[in-house]
Scaffold this motif. Structure first.
Motif, short mmCIF file in Angstrom:
data_model
loop_
_atom_site.label_atom_id
_atom_site.label_comp_id
_atom_site.label_asym_id
_atom_site.label_seq_id
_atom_site.Cartn_x
_atom_site.Cartn_y
_atom_site.Cartn_z
N LEU A 1 -19.95 10.04 -86.02
CA LEU A 1 -20.62 11.23 -86.54
C LEU A 1 -21.44 10.98 -87.80
CD1 LEU A 1 -17.88 13.96 -85.99
CD2 LEU A 1 -19.80 13.35 -84.52
N TYR A 49 -25.34 10.99 -88.12
CA TYR A 49 -26.05 12.25 -87.91
C TYR A 49 -26.22 13.02 -89.22
CZ TYR A 49 -25.48 10.78 -83.21
OH TYR A 49 -25.53 10.03 -82.07
N TYR A 50 -25.27 12.89 -90.12
CA TYR A 50 -25.41 13.46 -91.47
C TYR A 50 -26.59 12.78 -92.16
CZ TYR A 50 -24.51 14.63 -96.30
OH TYR A 50 -24.65 15.06 -97.59
N LYS A 61 -19.70 16.98 -78.90
CA LYS A 61 -19.07 16.94 -80.23
C LYS A 61 -20.06 16.43 -81.28
CE LYS A 61 -15.23 14.93 -82.83
NZ LYS A 61 -14.10 14.02 -82.79
N MET A 62 -20.75 15.37 -80.97
CA MET A 62 -21.76 14.82 -81.88
C MET A 62 -22.86 15.84 -82.13
SD MET A 62 -25.15 13.76 -81.39
CE MET A 62 -25.26 13.28 -79.69
N ARG A 105 -22.77 19.12 -81.88
CA ARG A 105 -22.28 20.25 -82.69
C ARG A 105 -22.24 19.87 -84.17
NH1 ARG A 105 -24.14 23.31 -79.76
NH2 ARG A 105 -23.33 23.45 -77.68
N PHE A 106 -21.84 18.66 -84.47
CA PHE A 106 -21.83 18.19 -85.85
C PHE A 106 -23.26 18.16 -86.40
CE2 PHE A 106 -22.11 14.82 -89.04
CZ PHE A 106 -21.16 15.26 -89.95
N TRP A 107 -24.18 17.57 -85.65
CA TRP A 107 -25.59 17.51 -86.05
C TRP A 107 -26.14 18.92 -86.27
CZ3 TRP A 107 -29.70 19.52 -83.19
CH2 TRP A 107 -30.97 19.17 -83.61
N THR A 113 -24.51 21.71 -87.02
CA THR A 113 -23.92 22.29 -88.21
C THR A 113 -24.58 21.76 -89.48
OG1 THR A 113 -21.81 22.62 -87.09
CG2 THR A 113 -21.75 22.58 -89.50
N VAL A 114 -24.80 20.45 -89.54
CA VAL A 114 -25.47 19.87 -90.71
C VAL A 114 -26.89 20.44 -90.82
CG1 VAL A 114 -26.28 17.73 -91.78
CG2 VAL A 114 -24.05 17.78 -90.64
#
Length: 128
Positions: free
Chosen positions: A60, A63-64, A93-94, A96-98, A100-101
């Motif tokens: 993850l 992606y941040y 999952k990846m 959704r993290f991207w 959100t950021v």
């Protein structure tokens, strides 16, 4: 890295197709630069990026860093763009993290596993 980007201007948005394999943060950055070039070339504000045939790194943290790259290296008006990405289920999952950021940084970039849902969000008149 092995990536191919093609774009098709449609009446409602720019359709960008991504195909290939990304393994590192630098691969992600190069892909984002290629996509950004297409956005600039077509002067698009609404973009649907179909990445269902792209393999992504699962870690993850890159992606941040990728979102930070967008903000540090692309023009300030990227916040006016609406971007919907469509990814394979295995990368949800990846994605959704991207997403959100991106949202936390003021970007209207959403991730979907359904092309139709991405299209519907992109062509609707409301924000996320």
């Amino acid at each position: 890295m092995n990536i191919r980007i093609t774009s098709y201007p449609l009446p409602e948005y720019l359709l960008v197709e991504s195909m290939g394999e990304l393994h590192t943060k630098n691969d992600l950055i190069v892909q984002s630069q290629l996509i950004h070039r297409e956005i600039i070339k077509h002067k698009a504000r609404k973009i649907l990026v179909n990445e269902t045939k792209t393999l992504f790194p699962l870690d993850l943290f890159p992606y941040y860093e990728l979102v930070k790259f967008y903000l540090d290296n692309f023009p300030g008006d990227i916040r006016q763009n609406r971007i919907a990405i469509v990814i394979a289920d295995e990368y949800e999952k990846m994605a959704r993290f991207w997403e959100t950021v991106c949202l936390n940084r003021g970007l209207q970039y959403l991730a979907f596993t359904s092309f139709q849902k991405a299209h519907d969000w992109l062509t609707s008149n409301h924000s996320s």
